[in-house]
Design a protein around this motif. Structure first.
Motif, short mmCIF file in Angstrom:
data_model
loop_
_atom_site.label_atom_id
_atom_site.label_comp_id
_atom_site.label_asym_id
_atom_site.label_seq_id
_atom_site.Cartn_x
_atom_site.Cartn_y
_atom_site.Cartn_z
N GLU A 155 3.61 -0.91 -16.18
CA GLU A 155 3.54 0.35 -16.91
C GLU A 155 4.82 1.14 -16.64
O GLU A 155 5.14 1.46 -15.49
CB GLU A 155 2.32 1.17 -16.48
CG GLU A 155 2.15 2.43 -17.30
CD GLU A 155 0.88 3.18 -16.99
OE1 GLU A 155 0.63 4.21 -17.63
OE2 GLU A 155 0.13 2.74 -16.09
N VAL A 156 5.53 1.45 -17.71
CA VAL A 156 6.78 2.19 -17.61
C VAL A 156 6.48 3.67 -17.80
O VAL A 156 5.86 4.07 -18.79
CB VAL A 156 7.80 1.71 -18.65
CG1 VAL A 156 9.11 2.48 -18.52
CG2 VAL A 156 8.05 0.21 -18.50
N ILE A 157 6.90 4.49 -16.84
CA ILE A 157 6.65 5.92 -16.90
C ILE A 157 7.98 6.68 -16.87
O ILE A 157 9.02 6.13 -16.50
CB ILE A 157 5.77 6.38 -15.71
CG1 ILE A 157 6.43 5.98 -14.40
CG2 ILE A 157 4.38 5.77 -15.80
CD1 ILE A 157 5.70 6.43 -13.18
N ASP A 158 7.92 7.94 -17.25
CA ASP A 158 9.16 8.71 -17.32
C ASP A 158 9.23 9.82 -16.28
O ASP A 158 10.08 10.70 -16.36
CB ASP A 158 9.35 9.30 -18.73
CG ASP A 158 8.21 10.22 -19.12
OD1 ASP A 158 7.28 10.40 -18.29
OD2 ASP A 158 8.24 10.76 -20.24
N GLN A 159 8.30 9.83 -15.33
CA GLN A 159 8.38 10.84 -14.28
C GLN A 159 7.68 10.34 -13.04
O GLN A 159 6.88 9.42 -13.08
CB GLN A 159 7.77 12.16 -14.73
CG GLN A 159 6.28 12.09 -15.04
CD GLN A 159 5.72 13.42 -15.47
OE1 GLN A 159 6.40 14.43 -15.41
NE2 GLN A 159 4.46 13.43 -15.89
N LYS A 160 7.97 11.02 -11.93
CA LYS A 160 7.38 10.67 -10.65
C LYS A 160 6.90 11.94 -9.98
O LYS A 160 7.50 13.00 -10.11
CB LYS A 160 8.43 9.98 -9.77
CG LYS A 160 7.89 9.32 -8.52
CD LYS A 160 8.98 8.48 -7.86
CE LYS A 160 8.42 7.68 -6.71
NZ LYS A 160 9.42 6.77 -6.12
N THR A 161 5.76 11.87 -9.29
CA THR A 161 5.22 13.04 -8.59
C THR A 161 5.87 13.16 -7.22
O THR A 161 5.75 12.25 -6.39
CB THR A 161 3.69 12.92 -8.44
OG1 THR A 161 3.10 12.76 -9.72
CG2 THR A 161 3.13 14.15 -7.75
N ASN A 162 6.56 14.27 -7.01
CA ASN A 162 7.18 14.54 -5.72
C ASN A 162 6.28 15.48 -4.92
O ASN A 162 5.90 16.55 -5.40
CB ASN A 162 8.56 15.18 -5.91
CG ASN A 162 9.52 14.25 -6.60
OD1 ASN A 162 9.70 13.11 -6.20
ND2 ASN A 162 10.15 14.73 -7.68
N VAL A 163 5.92 15.06 -3.72
CA VAL A 163 4.99 15.81 -2.88
C VAL A 163 5.72 16.26 -1.63
O VAL A 163 6.43 15.48 -0.98
CB VAL A 163 3.77 14.94 -2.50
CG1 VAL A 163 2.81 15.72 -1.61
CG2 VAL A 163 3.06 14.42 -3.75
N LEU A 164 5.53 17.54 -1.28
CA LEU A 164 6.13 18.10 -0.07
C LEU A 164 5.02 18.41 0.93
O LEU A 164 4.06 19.11 0.60
CB LEU A 164 6.90 19.39 -0.39
CG LEU A 164 7.53 20.12 0.80
CD1 LEU A 164 8.64 19.27 1.43
CD2 LEU A 164 8.07 21.48 0.38
N ILE A 165 5.14 17.87 2.15
CA ILE A 165 4.19 18.18 3.22
C ILE A 165 4.87 19.17 4.16
O ILE A 165 5.92 18.87 4.75
CB ILE A 165 3.77 16.91 3.99
CG1 ILE A 165 3.03 15.94 3.07
CG2 ILE A 165 2.88 17.29 5.18
CD1 ILE A 165 2.57 14.66 3.74
N VAL A 166 4.28 20.35 4.27
CA VAL A 166 4.82 21.40 5.14
C VAL A 166 3.95 21.46 6.40
O VAL A 166 2.74 21.68 6.31
CB VAL A 166 4.82 22.77 4.43
CG1 VAL A 166 5.46 23.82 5.33
CG2 VAL A 166 5.56 22.67 3.10
N SER A 167 4.58 21.26 7.56
CA SER A 167 3.83 21.24 8.81
C SER A 167 4.71 21.70 9.97
O SER A 167 5.92 21.45 9.97
CB SER A 167 3.29 19.84 9.10
OG SER A 167 2.63 19.79 10.34
#
Length: 677
Positions: A286-298
């Motif tokens: 499956e070709v997608i055009d975006q990626k989910t960027n996740v930030l963990i603040v700790s």
């Protein structure tokens, strides 16, 4: 027999004798020779009644002959039919069933296997996967240390699972493989495993790893070709020989358009090959055009933080970055989702920035969470301050409506550490899991979601999630179930879709050798999960126009449907709630993948190793009668005579009552016959 009981029996005999003598000799009006008979009968009947009152016990020993068990496990996969040994297999099963000598000597049980191991019902040779190691483990669970040889009817070609030749080293039972398939070796070029990611990004190149093997005695050349939509995307000349039997090809293919893309790999067959079906394989991406960027603040180091990164990044659409509260302020807008791990007073500016940007977030609370500060930073949740901690488990709320959650065994997971006290939400909340202590449900949320003016938040009110992931692996030998659960939380929090009364969960493509399953949840107008609804799916094959209607079945807190019988191809579908006018549509692709047709020969080498490891022998379909004869002669499989000893009270011997009644009847009849009163 105890001394006390013996004395009572002697006393009973004396008393019965005294009564008989008193009645027929001492007080008798007429003394005849028949009085002796009367006295004897009276003595026996009175003595019998007294014995019943005393109720002595006696030992009863019973003997039973126990036959050894014999398990017959039959390969029910498509490879048997492909190798044209399905008739031989069915014939062998019939011979084992009908063999009088075999059934007299053994307790014979029949099983079938493919992807799963089960009792034999019928053989259709349609199973799409073979897991022989699962068969060995299942038989070990059933028979344990019992003497129970196993007849294994199979071609020995396993498509997934542990290497069964090594699994067999720890078995207690002897395994007698019966080879179903050709044992002659032919020249054969074969495509093996294809390794490829499920997702790729538009205008990037994605890696494909191709394993190819050759079985033969000559040097041969072939053309390796990869096509998509009729266009050749890669082609190269390859050479194999007895000294170069296997090769690995690492390709980089372009992802030029968004959506599901199917690819076909072809290894041009040699003119002498007998099986050319294993020269080609299909895969999809499956070709997608975006990626989910996740930030963990700790601000702290905790196993949960590393676990979250691994679990989230198991989906290649996600990337995780770590930051402390101070450094994160300037880059919050670069991420689709922010995870706040055990926030304290230093998170004040982070909360203000999230509110300003209307940024979605996940908050994980625990022993290090400063609720005095957090309660003042935001207007969503309020935790009662007690200064105490407690350990709680989770129970799935079947009325959770934000998205589909499968119950992966939450109630049996290790407890999480959370703050003691009542939890109050100041906005509408959808509770996924509630807190339980033992069998008591506290009604406090453990995992909950909110959606306020388009800003979504997820709250996990307990630390120790890494234990849940570890327990999930122990239960399933895989992290997949738990990682999918975390992925659903991330997917919900990172999305801005509106709440729906009908939610569906499915993959964009499936492989033909796997399960094709779709899940759905339906809620009434109050967003309470409705177990009385009737859901159905209409699936349309885009190429042929064939329409298939299937009802969805309720399973715990979800409706689901298995569509494993659909042919490969592109499908459009609509899930409808009957009589409610509510429906959701989508599409998916089933990629052709007939792994069971990739084999040309039986795997004699590994089956012989299996037999050797278990002190047994290898047989072919033509030597089934010899196998029966050898089993009957084997001194290890002899019937065992077992004795059972139990103490039985005399009152359980019903014949004694019958004898007493008979004696009294005879005495009465004789007295009447002779004119005595």
């Amino acid at each position: 027999m105890q001394t006390e009981t013996l004395l009572l029996i002697i006393g009973a005999a004396i008393l019965a004798l005294g009564i008989a003598v008193f009645q027929y000799f001492y007080k008798a009006k007429y003394k005849t020779s028949r009085n002796k008979v009367y006295a004897l009968i009276r003595f026996l009947s009175v003595f019998g009644l007294l014995i019943i009152l005393i109720n002595p016990s006696y030992k009863q020993v019973t003997y039973v002959t126990v036959k050894p068990s014999l398990a017959v496990a039959v390969d029910n996969t498509a490879s048997i039919k492909h190798l044209e040994y399905d008739d031989e297999s069915s014939d062998l099963v019939s011979r084992f069933r009908e063999s009088e000598s075999l059934n007299n000597a053994f307790d014979v049980q029949f099983y079938s296997f493919g992807q799963e191991f089960k009792r034999l019902d019928t053989l259709d040779f349609q199973e799409k996967q073979t897991n022989i190691s699962n068969v060995l483990h299942s038989l070990e669970d059933i028979y344990g240390t019992e003497i129970a040889p196993v007849i294994l009817l199979t071609d020995g070609n396993q498509t997934y699972g542990e290497a069964y030749q090594y699994t067999s080293k720890n078995l207690n039972q002897q395994i007698y493989p019966v080879v179903l398939g050709d044992t002659i070796t032919y020249d054969d070029l074969k495509l093996g495993q294809i390794n490829v990611n499920r997702y790729a990004y538009i205008n990037n190149k994605f890696p494909v790893e191709i394993f190819a093997t050759y079985n033969g005695n000559n040097t041969v050349s072939s053309q390796l070709t990869v096509t998509s939509g009729g266009a050749v995307v890669h082609s190269e000349r390859v050479t194999f020989s007895p000294d170069k039997e296997s090769q690995v090809f690492n390709l980089l293919l372009p992802a030029t358009s968004v959506g599901v893309r199917q690819y076909a790999i072809q290894l041009a067959p040699n003119t002498t090959e007998k099986n050319i079906k294993n020269n080609s394989k299909n895969f999809a991406i499956e070709v997608i055009d975006q990626k989910t960027n996740v930030l963990i603040v700790s601000n702290i180091v905790h196993p949960d933080v590393g676990m979250l990164k691994k679990s989230i990044e198991s989906n290649r659409l996600r990337t995780v970055t770590f930051s402390n509260p101070l450094e994160s302020i300037s880059k919050l807008n670069d991420y689709e989702l922010v995870i706040l791990y055990q926030p304290d007073a230093r998170f004040k500016n982070v909360y203000e920035q999230l509110t300003s940007l209307s940024k979605n977030s996940i908050t994980v609370a625990g022993a290090n969470t400063d609720w005095n500060a957090v309660n003042t930073f935001q207007n969503t949740i309020n935790q009662e301050i007690t200064g105490q901690q407690e350990e709680v488990q989770g129970e799935l709320n079947v009325n959770f409506s934000a998205f589909v959650i499968e119950d992966i065994g939450f109630a049996d997971f290790p407890p999480l550490k959370t703050s003691f006290g009542d939890v109050n939400f100041k906005t509408e909340v959808d509770v996924a899991l509630t807190q339980t202590i033992g069998s008591l449900n506290t009604e406090n949320p453990l995992i909950a979601t909110t959606d306020t003016n388009g800003q979504r938040e997820v709250y996990i009110l307990g630390e120790g999630l890494w234990r849940w992931r570890a327990q999930s692996f122990i239960n399933n030998n895989s992290f997949e179930d738990f990682d999918n659960f975390i992925d659903n939380l991330v997917q919900y929090a990172a999305s801005n879709k509106k709440k729906s009364r009908l939610n569906i969960d499915y993959e964009s493509f499936y492989y033909g050798n796997g399960d094709v399953t779709l899940y759905a949840q339906y809620f009434d107008k109050n967003y309470t999960f409705d177990t009385r609804a009737r859901l159905s799916i209409r699936v349309v094959h885009e190429e042929t126009g064939k329409v298939t209607d299937i009802p969805l079945l309720l399973n715990k807190n979800t409706y689901q449907v298995a569509m494993n019988n659909l042919e490969p191809g592109n499908y459009k579908f609509t899930v409808s709630v009957i009589d409610q006018g509510l429906a959701r549509s989508g599409s998916f692709t089933i990629v052709s993948f007939e792994i069971e047709q990739q084999f040309l020969n039986a795997n004699v080498t590994e089956l012989r190793t299996l037999a050797s490891n278990t002190a047994a022998a290898l047989y072919t379909s033509a030597t089934g009668d010899q196998l029966i004869e050898d089993l009957l002669k084997d001194t290890r499989y002899k019937p065992i005579q077992k004795s059972t000893e139990k103490i039985v009270p005399l009152i359980d011997w019903k014949w004694l009552l019958f004898i007493i009644a008979l004696l009294l009847s005879i005495e009465w009849f004789m007295r009447k016959y002779n004119g005595l009163t």
